[in-house]
Design a protein around this motif. Structure first.
Motif, PDB file in Angstrom:
ATOM      1  N   VAL A 182       0.855  -1.187   0.000  1.00 36.12           N
ATOM      2  CA  VAL A 182       0.000   0.000   0.000  1.00 36.12           C
ATOM      3  C   VAL A 182       0.887   1.230   0.000  1.00 36.12           C
ATOM      4  N   HIS A 183       0.598   2.182  -0.877  1.00 32.03           N
ATOM      5  CA  HIS A 183       1.321   3.453  -0.901  1.00 32.03           C
ATOM      6  C   HIS A 183       0.300   4.561  -0.716  1.00 32.03           C
TER       7      HIS A 183
ATOM      8  N   GLU B 200      -3.039   5.987  10.288  1.00 30.47           N
ATOM      9  CA  GLU B 200      -3.926   5.687   9.177  1.00 30.47           C
ATOM     10  C   GLU B 200      -3.263   6.084   7.868  1.00 30.47           C
ATOM     11  N   VAL B 201      -3.592   5.353   6.808  1.00 33.84           N
ATOM     12  CA  VAL B 201      -3.032   5.632   5.486  1.00 33.84           C
ATOM     13  C   VAL B 201      -4.182   5.824   4.514  1.00 33.84           C
ATOM     14  N   GLU B 202      -4.195   6.968   3.826  1.00 33.24           N
ATOM     15  CA  GLU B 202      -5.131   7.173   2.731  1.00 33.24           C
ATOM     16  C   GLU B 202      -4.430   6.685   1.467  1.00 33.24           C
ATOM     17  N   ALA B 203      -4.895   5.543   0.962  1.00 33.76           N
ATOM     18  CA  ALA B 203      -4.199   4.855  -0.127  1.00 33.76           C
ATOM     19  C   ALA B 203      -4.271   5.615  -1.440  1.00 33.76           C
ATOM     20  N   ILE B 204      -3.168   5.620  -2.133  1.00 32.59           N
ATOM     21  CA  ILE B 204      -3.094   6.115  -3.505  1.00 32.59           C
ATOM     22  C   ILE B 204      -3.018   4.918  -4.453  1.00 32.59           C
ATOM     23  N   THR B 205      -2.229   3.903  -4.023  1.00 33.44           N
ATOM     24  CA  THR B 205      -2.132   2.661  -4.785  1.00 33.44           C
ATOM     25  C   THR B 205      -2.134   1.487  -3.823  1.00 33.44           C
ATOM     26  N   VAL B 206      -2.754   0.388  -4.265  1.00 29.55           N
ATOM     27  CA  VAL B 206      -2.812  -0.842  -3.486  1.00 29.55           C
ATOM     28  C   VAL B 206      -2.618  -1.994  -4.452  1.00 29.55           C
ATOM     29  N   GLY B 207      -1.841  -2.968  -4.060  1.00 33.00           N
ATOM     30  CA  GLY B 207      -1.681  -4.149  -4.903  1.00 33.00           C
ATOM     31  C   GLY B 207      -1.275  -5.350  -4.088  1.00 33.00           C
ATOM     32  N   HIS B 208      -1.428  -6.514  -4.678  1.00 39.45           N
ATOM     33  CA  HIS B 208      -0.930  -7.730  -4.051  1.00 39.45           C
ATOM     34  C   HIS B 208       0.592  -7.709  -4.082  1.00 39.45           C
ATOM     35  N   ASP B 209       1.203  -8.256  -3.045  1.00 35.14           N
ATOM     36  CA  ASP B 209       2.659  -8.347  -2.965  1.00 35.14           C
ATOM     37  C   ASP B 209       3.089  -9.580  -3.757  1.00 35.14           C
ATOM     38  N   LEU B 210       3.597  -9.361  -4.960  1.00 34.42           N
ATOM     39  CA  LEU B 210       3.936 -10.461  -5.851  1.00 34.42           C
ATOM     40  C   LEU B 210       5.202 -11.205  -5.443  1.00 34.42           C
ATOM     41  N   SER B 211       5.894 -10.736  -4.413  1.00 32.77           N
ATOM     42  CA  SER B 211       7.014 -11.517  -3.888  1.00 32.77           C
ATOM     43  C   SER B 211       6.501 -12.681  -3.050  1.00 32.77           C
ATOM     44  N   ARG B 212       5.200 -12.687  -2.762  1.00 37.55           N
ATOM     45  CA  ARG B 212       4.574 -13.723  -1.930  1.00 37.55           C
ATOM     46  C   ARG B 212       3.696 -14.684  -2.721  1.00 37.55           C
ATOM     47  N   GLY B 213       3.416 -14.376  -3.987  1.00 41.93           N
ATOM     48  CA  GLY B 213       2.556 -15.250  -4.779  1.00 41.93           C
ATOM     49  C   GLY B 213       2.167 -14.587  -6.087  1.00 41.93           C
ATOM     50  N   CYS B 214       1.250 -15.221  -6.801  1.00 38.66           N
ATOM     51  CA  CYS B 214       0.817 -14.739  -8.113  1.00 38.66           C
ATOM     52  C   CYS B 214      -0.619 -14.220  -8.044  1.00 38.66           C
ATOM     53  N   THR B 215      -0.933 -13.325  -8.926  1.00 37.90           N
ATOM     54  CA  THR B 215      -2.281 -12.799  -9.052  1.00 37.90           C
ATOM     55  C   THR B 215      -2.545 -12.575 -10.534  1.00 37.90           C
ATOM     56  N   GLU B 216      -3.765 -12.250 -10.865  1.00 40.12           N
ATOM     57  CA  GLU B 216      -4.115 -12.006 -12.258  1.00 40.12           C
ATOM     58  C   GLU B 216      -4.829 -10.667 -12.360  1.00 40.12           C
ATOM     59  N   PHE B 217      -4.390  -9.819 -13.287  1.00 47.51           N
ATOM     60  CA  PHE B 217      -4.967  -8.483 -13.457  1.00 47.51           C
ATOM     61  C   PHE B 217      -6.136  -8.540 -14.425  1.00 47.51           C
ATOM     62  N   ARG B 218      -7.213  -7.863 -14.058  1.00 45.46           N
ATOM     63  CA  ARG B 218      -8.380  -7.765 -14.923  1.00 45.46           C
ATOM     64  C   ARG B 218      -8.794  -6.298 -14.949  1.00 45.46           C
ATOM     65  N   ARG B 219      -8.733  -5.675 -16.125  1.00 44.36           N
ATOM     66  CA  ARG B 219      -9.099  -4.275 -16.280  1.00 44.36           C
ATOM     67  C   ARG B 219     -10.619  -4.144 -16.146  1.00 44.36           C
ATOM     68  N   THR B 220     -11.070  -3.074 -15.480  1.00 41.09           N
ATOM     69  CA  THR B 220     -12.500  -2.817 -15.368  1.00 41.09           C
ATOM     70  C   THR B 220     -12.856  -1.583 -16.172  1.00 41.09           C
ATOM     71  N   SER B 221     -14.104  -1.512 -16.573  1.00 38.49           N
ATOM     72  CA  SER B 221     -14.585  -0.314 -17.268  1.00 38.49           C
ATOM     73  C   SER B 221     -15.382   0.513 -16.280  1.00 38.49           C
ATOM     74  N   PRO B 222     -15.572   1.808 -16.544  1.00 37.13           N
ATOM     75  CA  PRO B 222     -16.346   2.645 -15.622  1.00 37.13           C
ATOM     76  C   PRO B 222     -17.754   2.098 -15.369  1.00 37.13           C
ATOM     77  N   ALA B 223     -18.335   1.413 -16.333  1.00 39.01           N
ATOM     78  CA  ALA B 223     -19.678   0.865 -16.172  1.00 39.01           C
ATOM     79  C   ALA B 223     -19.716  -0.233 -15.112  1.00 39.01           C
ATOM     80  N   GLN B 224     -18.573  -0.854 -14.815  1.00 38.69           N
ATOM     81  CA  GLN B 224     -18.522  -1.921 -13.829  1.00 38.69           C
ATOM     82  C   GLN B 224     -18.293  -1.392 -12.418  1.00 38.69           C
ATOM     83  N   GLY B 225     -18.161  -0.095 -12.249  1.00 36.98           N
ATOM     84  CA  GLY B 225     -17.806   0.491 -10.967  1.00 36.98           C
ATOM     85  C   GLY B 225     -18.927   0.488  -9.945  1.00 36.98           C
TER      86      GLY B 225
END
Length: 140
Positions: free
Chosen positions: A78-79, A99-124
């Protein structure tokens, strides 16, 4: 903004993220546990330090993505902006919460794998659908 304290946390989600509608804007909160590890040269072993807990808030699209993507126990990075607040708890003790107001959040890939899926504004997030404790109103 120029004088904000920016931090990057590497840790583990302590519970399920929870989202709520704040004036038509989604905010998601979650807790991150960060436990420093140090090598003790005298004992020749790794030793865990004291776990530090941070409350993280994410807003708008990032909030929605956190609700859809993060689960209890996930390793995360988290950044964001570090803030603190003081309050008196039920035991009449003053507590300082970081407390941290997040700007970016992601899975820590040094601990495992994940899969990225882009979303569209309509899915928000849609405020009318509501954001219950731990679940967004949108389908994943």
């Amino acid at each position: 903004m120029a004088n904000d304290t920016m931090v990057t946390l590497q840790g583990w989600l302590g519970g399920e993220p929870s989202g709520r509608d704040v004036g038509g804007v989604l905010v998601t909160h979650f807790r991150v546990a960060c436990t420093p590890r140090r090598f003790n040269r005298q004992r020749e072993e790794w030793v865990d330090g004291e776990t530090q807990w941070y409350t993280v808030s994410a807003w708008r699209a990032l909030a929605d993505h956190c609700l859809r993507s993060l689960r209890k126990g996930d390793p995360v990075v988290v950044h964001g902006r570090l803030t603190h607040r003081s309050y008196v708890n039920k035991a009449d003790t003053e507590v300082v919460a970081l407390e941290v107001e997040a700007i970016t959040v992601g899975h820590d890939l040094s601990r495992g794998c994940t899969e990225f899926r882009r979303t569209s504004p309509a899915q928000g997030f849609e405020p009318a659908a509501g954001a219950g404790a731990g679940a967004s109103g949108a389908a994943a």
